[in-house]
Motif scaffolding. Structure first.
Motif, PDB file in Angstrom:
ATOM      1  N   GLU A  47     -42.395  69.858  68.373  1.00 54.31           N
ATOM      2  CA  GLU A  47     -41.887  68.985  69.465  1.00 54.31           C
ATOM      3  C   GLU A  47     -42.197  67.514  69.165  1.00 54.31           C
ATOM      4  O   GLU A  47     -41.545  66.605  69.666  1.00 54.31           O
ATOM      5  CB  GLU A  47     -42.548  69.302  70.826  1.00 54.31           C
ATOM      6  CG  GLU A  47     -42.871  70.750  71.154  1.00 54.31           C
ATOM      7  CD  GLU A  47     -44.050  71.312  70.400  1.00 54.31           C
ATOM      8  OE1 GLU A  47     -43.776  71.966  69.369  1.00 54.31           O
ATOM      9  OE2 GLU A  47     -45.220  71.036  70.742  1.00 54.31           O
ATOM     10  N   GLU A  48     -43.210  67.263  68.336  1.00 51.63           N
ATOM     11  CA  GLU A  48     -43.557  65.862  68.026  1.00 51.63           C
ATOM     12  C   GLU A  48     -42.606  65.262  66.994  1.00 51.63           C
ATOM     13  O   GLU A  48     -42.755  64.102  66.600  1.00 51.63           O
ATOM     14  CB  GLU A  48     -44.973  65.804  67.424  1.00 51.63           C
ATOM     15  CG  GLU A  48     -46.085  66.106  68.401  1.00 51.63           C
ATOM     16  CD  GLU A  48     -47.449  66.099  67.698  1.00 51.63           C
ATOM     17  OE1 GLU A  48     -47.484  66.438  66.493  1.00 51.63           O
ATOM     18  OE2 GLU A  48     -48.454  65.740  68.335  1.00 51.63           O
ATOM     19  N   LEU A  49     -41.676  66.094  66.503  1.00 51.75           N
ATOM     20  CA  LEU A  49     -40.832  65.603  65.395  1.00 51.75           C
ATOM     21  C   LEU A  49     -39.349  65.683  65.756  1.00 51.75           C
ATOM     22  O   LEU A  49     -38.491  65.553  64.889  1.00 51.75           O
ATOM     23  CB  LEU A  49     -41.110  66.447  64.142  1.00 51.75           C
ATOM     24  CG  LEU A  49     -42.544  66.337  63.609  1.00 51.75           C
ATOM     25  CD1 LEU A  49     -42.826  67.461  62.609  1.00 51.75           C
ATOM     26  CD2 LEU A  49     -42.764  64.978  62.950  1.00 51.75           C
ATOM     27  N   VAL A  50     -39.072  65.846  67.056  1.00 47.88           N
ATOM     28  CA  VAL A  50     -37.680  66.005  67.484  1.00 47.88           C
ATOM     29  C   VAL A  50     -36.879  64.735  67.154  1.00 47.88           C
ATOM     30  O   VAL A  50     -35.801  64.778  66.557  1.00 47.88           O
ATOM     31  CB  VAL A  50     -37.635  66.289  69.021  1.00 47.88           C
ATOM     32  CG1 VAL A  50     -36.209  66.208  69.517  1.00 47.88           C
ATOM     33  CG2 VAL A  50     -38.259  67.642  69.317  1.00 47.88           C
ATOM     34  N   LEU A  51     -37.472  63.597  67.476  1.00 52.00           N
ATOM     35  CA  LEU A  51     -36.777  62.321  67.257  1.00 52.00           C
ATOM     36  C   LEU A  51     -36.471  62.148  65.765  1.00 52.00           C
ATOM     37  O   LEU A  51     -35.346  61.822  65.362  1.00 52.00           O
ATOM     38  CB  LEU A  51     -37.684  61.184  67.772  1.00 52.00           C
ATOM     39  CG  LEU A  51     -37.052  59.786  67.841  1.00 52.00           C
ATOM     40  CD1 LEU A  51     -35.761  59.812  68.634  1.00 52.00           C
ATOM     41  CD2 LEU A  51     -38.031  58.807  68.470  1.00 52.00           C
ATOM     42  N   LEU A  52     -37.470  62.441  64.962  1.00 51.43           N
ATOM     43  CA  LEU A  52     -37.275  62.311  63.508  1.00 51.43           C
ATOM     44  C   LEU A  52     -36.189  63.282  63.038  1.00 51.43           C
ATOM     45  O   LEU A  52     -35.316  62.937  62.252  1.00 51.43           O
ATOM     46  CB  LEU A  52     -38.594  62.608  62.785  1.00 51.43           C
ATOM     47  CG  LEU A  52     -38.538  62.378  61.270  1.00 51.43           C
ATOM     48  CD1 LEU A  52     -38.457  60.889  60.945  1.00 51.43           C
ATOM     49  CD2 LEU A  52     -39.735  63.000  60.586  1.00 51.43           C
TER      50      LEU A  52
ATOM     51  N   SER B 121     -32.874  61.882  63.650  1.00 49.35           N
ATOM     52  CA  SER B 121     -32.482  60.798  62.730  1.00 49.35           C
ATOM     53  C   SER B 121     -32.213  61.347  61.331  1.00 49.35           C
ATOM     54  O   SER B 121     -31.396  60.817  60.586  1.00 49.35           O
ATOM     55  CB  SER B 121     -33.593  59.744  62.681  1.00 49.35           C
ATOM     56  OG  SER B 121     -34.641  60.229  61.847  1.00 49.35           O
TER      57      SER B 121
ATOM     58  N   GLN C 211     -41.260  62.836  55.144  1.00 51.12           N
ATOM     59  CA  GLN C 211     -40.028  63.402  55.707  1.00 51.12           C
ATOM     60  C   GLN C 211     -39.835  64.840  55.219  1.00 51.12           C
ATOM     61  O   GLN C 211     -39.377  65.711  55.950  1.00 51.12           O
ATOM     62  CB  GLN C 211     -38.832  62.521  55.317  1.00 51.12           C
ATOM     63  CG  GLN C 211     -38.783  61.236  56.115  1.00 51.12           C
ATOM     64  CD  GLN C 211     -37.552  60.414  55.818  1.00 51.12           C
ATOM     65  OE1 GLN C 211     -36.690  60.833  55.038  1.00 51.12           O
ATOM     66  NE2 GLN C 211     -37.460  59.246  56.423  1.00 51.12           N
TER      67      GLN C 211
ATOM     68  N   CYS D 195     -36.328  56.302  60.646  1.00 46.43           N
ATOM     69  CA  CYS D 195     -36.741  56.006  62.019  1.00 46.43           C
ATOM     70  C   CYS D 195     -37.865  54.999  62.042  1.00 46.43           C
ATOM     71  O   CYS D 195     -37.811  53.967  62.665  1.00 46.43           O
ATOM     72  CB  CYS D 195     -37.248  57.301  62.645  1.00 46.43           C
ATOM     73  SG  CYS D 195     -36.260  57.788  64.048  1.00 46.43           S
TER      74      CYS D 195
ATOM     75  N   LEU E 202     -44.843  62.670  72.551  1.00 43.58           N
ATOM     76  CA  LEU E 202     -45.225  61.677  71.544  1.00 43.58           C
ATOM     77  C   LEU E 202     -44.516  62.085  70.246  1.00 43.58           C
ATOM     78  O   LEU E 202     -44.695  63.208  69.768  1.00 43.58           O
ATOM     79  CB  LEU E 202     -46.756  61.739  71.357  1.00 43.58           C
ATOM     80  CG  LEU E 202     -47.424  60.529  70.716  1.00 43.58           C
ATOM     81  CD1 LEU E 202     -47.173  59.284  71.586  1.00 43.58           C
ATOM     82  CD2 LEU E 202     -48.918  60.768  70.577  1.00 43.58           C
ATOM     83  N   GLN E 203     -43.661  61.226  69.754  1.00 45.12           N
ATOM     84  CA  GLN E 203     -42.881  61.584  68.554  1.00 45.12           C
ATOM     85  C   GLN E 203     -43.509  60.956  67.316  1.00 45.12           C
ATOM     86  O   GLN E 203     -43.755  59.750  67.269  1.00 45.12           O
ATOM     87  CB  GLN E 203     -41.440  61.092  68.713  1.00 45.12           C
ATOM     88  CG  GLN E 203     -40.661  61.828  69.795  1.00 45.12           C
ATOM     89  CD  GLN E 203     -40.509  63.312  69.451  1.00 45.12           C
ATOM     90  OE1 GLN E 203     -40.063  63.662  68.358  1.00 45.12           O
ATOM     91  NE2 GLN E 203     -40.941  64.158  70.399  1.00 45.12           N
ATOM     92  N   ILE E 204     -43.784  61.756  66.295  1.00 40.99           N
ATOM     93  CA  ILE E 204     -44.315  61.226  65.026  1.00 40.99           C
ATOM     94  C   ILE E 204     -43.119  60.737  64.202  1.00 40.99           C
ATOM     95  O   ILE E 204     -42.184  61.498  63.967  1.00 40.99           O
ATOM     96  CB  ILE E 204     -45.053  62.337  64.235  1.00 40.99           C
ATOM     97  CG1 ILE E 204     -46.183  62.939  65.071  1.00 40.99           C
ATOM     98  CG2 ILE E 204     -45.602  61.776  62.932  1.00 40.99           C
ATOM     99  CD1 ILE E 204     -46.894  64.102  64.391  1.00 40.99           C
TER     100      ILE E 204
END
Lengths: 173, 308, 308
Positions: free
Chosen positions: A44-49, A52, A144, B2, B85-87
């Motif tokens: 869940e901490e890497l959804v944004l990544l 992208s 990544q 990002c 919190l997004q890494i």
């Protein structure tokens, strides 16, 4: 559409169940290493990544037990495995500590995809041409690739959880 | 990308400070909404990030870890995203020490493999990948005619220079160089001729076969025969014999120097009817060399004293 | 070149004939003087050389060894030179047999290294360098999609195909090919799915820890607990238990089929106050596989019979 239960040989279903369990244990081993070594423990901490990087997820919508369309289900199962095989290959170059585990996972997923494809051919429902891999995300840094490893494995585990449920339903005597 | 972390230096001395900055580009932060950039060292949040919006609209946070005293850790640049919190990026930090000067460099020439094996004390743990390389030169004075580097395997403090790189009977200069991300250090030079540091294996020591036509040994005497270690037959040597009666804590008695090879040697002046332990060692001589270890025990018993 | 030997064939079947000819050019024989060309096989002179002077002035001798029954020998072409015999050229002759068809090809899948190890019987000694290569194909019907060759090490009759070359759960065709200078032979094809020839390691068999809150075992009963071999946890299996009282030459009693895993299993019907030896083995089931070996002995004692 084919009648679900009768047309699939029991040995095929038992092999699939065995392969799913093996891939799940490979996946768990990789998740464990990513967490222990790199502190990347929560997808869940890497959804944004993930957004992208463009890491796709794949549905298994043709397989819900109520309205099971076997051809659609097998073909989705195969294309999902085929996608994860590609995604795991895209992780090549991940750190030497992780590489053996990623290789084993990728080989097991590829062999499971072959098992499903072979069965589709035996049932005469396989498309004429083998699928070709779409564009894969490009991972430009060690981080990544590790983060990609966490996300791909997490998506794969959810995909397999659903697949296992369907296969067990089909394998019921 | 990002987010991207850049570091003042990925590897620092233990206790030094590390400064990191993380730039989040627009397509990752929600327009108009200022997301907060947070830092995590391993799994722990790190306070003290100074955040600013750059002219091009991207956001940057900089943090300084004053005394970094982990040998290894992962620094993550994160973004608050809703209540998660997004890494966005992660950098590996390492800290340790530059290599100390390796000391106690010594070498032995192995006559079985005909290679020169040198070993050294690496000095205190550096916590960093550190390579050790033997740098050797055909002469002790100049550093020209270098011999190909001998790189020790990871974690090993020895390396063996192959025969084809050696000019035997000539002095060569050898140093060991230690190198890691924080520096390089080189040991003092060892100047030696490989043949002067040959380590001999012990000679073979036997008793003369009594069935041999030779006369039986006198009371209080033993008949011995020895041969130097085969690969060293071409080297002139001298040897030493030591013997000790198996009585309580008797001391060793030393006999020598003895020639490297005899067909038969009579050792007398021993107690009659007594069990003795004998050992032998040899050294290249008169040319320089290292004594071999003592040979395995040879246990013999002197004959009874004939009643007069 | 002074002299040059040419052979009908450097390698022949044992007992076959070999013809050799040796040409001596002018600058090696003294002008005007006809030197005699002699042949030596190993150290022995060989009669029967037919010598002639060629138009260009060189001399040639031809010899036929009718039944060459050495596995290896050197044939030398010599010239009488004053009262000495000069060797001008030498050829190595070898003889042996073409490889027999390798038989008893069998394979086992190793779940630790995840490689498929196949072994075979090479057949009688050929006396010649003979290579054995595993030739495998993705399918048993066609010979397309070949998998990379697995070349056995010298003198070995086994080879291991790495995981990356295997498609598990699919049938593959495997043959072993033997080849030397005198011919090639190929075994019949073995058609198998690597996963169907997994060799399991034995399960782990324990007694349940009495301090556990579970009730103590009934007289004549034992409480057991077992786990399959870790690398095979994903495979559904069945197991068998055998037990034997330590009384003279008692036989084994077999219990099974048993599930691959239980937290606790009570084995009853045993003699009270008696020492028993127990062993367990498992097999992949219902899918095909090989039984594991029996596990190491577990020695337990049943409790006393409570006086009624």
């Amino acid at each position: 559409p084919l009648d679900p239960a009768s047309s699939l040989p029991q040995s095929f279903l038992l092999k699939c169940l065995e392969q799913v369990r093996k891939i799940q244990s490979d996946g768990a081993a990789l998740q464990e290493k990513l967490c222990a070594t790199y502190k990347l423990c929560h997808p869940e901490e890497l959804v944004l990544l993930g957004h992208s990087l463009g890491i796709p997820r794949t549905p298994l919508s043709g397989c819900p037990s109520q309205a099971l369309q076997l051809t659609a289900c097998l073909s989705q199962l195969h294309s999902g495995l085929f996608l994860y095989q590609g995604l795991l290959q895209a992780l090549a170059g991940v750190s030497p500590e992780l590489a053996p585990t990623v290789d084993m996972l990728q080989l097991d997923v590829a062999n499971f995809a072959t098992t499903v494809w072979q069965q589709m051919e035996d049932l005469g429902v396989a498309p004429a041409l083998q699928p070709t891999q779409g564009t894969m995300p490009t991972f430009t840094s060690a981080f990544q690739r590790r983060a990609g490893g966490v996300l791909v494995t997490s998506h794969l585990q959810s995909f397999l959880k659903l697949a296992y449920r369907v296969l067990r339903y089909l394998a019921q005597p | 990308e990002c987010g991207h972390i850049s570091l003042s230096a990925p590897i620092v001395r233990l206790g030094d400070s590390i400064t990191a900055s993380c730039v989040i580009n627009q397509n990752c932060s929600r327009p108009g909404l200022d997301s907060q950039i947070l830092w995590k060292l391993g799994a722990e949040l790190q306070p003290g990030g100074r955040q600013q919006r750059l002219p091009d609209g991207t956001q940057e946070s900089t943090i300084t870890l004053p005394h970094f005293n982990h040998t290894q850790a992962f620094l993550s640049c994160c973004l608050t995203w809703g209540n998660s919190l997004q890494i966005l990026d992660q950098a590996e930090l390492r800290a340790g020490y530059p290599p100390a000067v390796p000391h106690n460099l010594s070498c032995l020439m192995n006559l079985t493999t005909y290679s020169l094996t040198c070993q050294w004390e690496p000095g205190p743990e550096t916590h960093l990948p550190t390579s050790f390389t033997l740098k050797s030169f055909q002469s002790c004075q100049t550093q020209k005619d270098s011999i190909s580097d001998c790189v020790a395997e990871d974690g090993q403090s020895h390396c063996s220079i192959l025969r084809k790189h050696l000019t035997l009977y000539q002095k060569m200069g050898i140093r060991v160089q230690a190198e890691n991300a924080l520096g390089t250090s080189v040991s003092p030079q060892l100047c030696l001729d490989p043949m002067d540091v040959v380590k001999l294996e012990p000679p073979m020591l036997w008793t003369v076969d009594p069935s041999h036509e030779a006369a039986p040994p006198q009371p209080g005497c033993l008949q011995l025969h020895w041969e130097p270690w085969k690969p060293s037959l071409h080297m002139s040597q001298k040897c030493e014999l030591r013997h000790q009666p198996q009585l309580g804590d008797a001391n060793w008695t030393l006999e020598g120097p003895l020639p490297a090879e005899t067909l038969q040697y009579e050792l007398c002046g021993l107690l009659p009817a007594t069990a003795y332990t004998l050992q032998m060692r040899c050294v290249r001589w008169p040319l320089p060399g290292h004594w071999s270890n003592w040979s395995p025990n040879l246990k013999l018993r002197t004959t009874e004293q004939v009643p007069i």
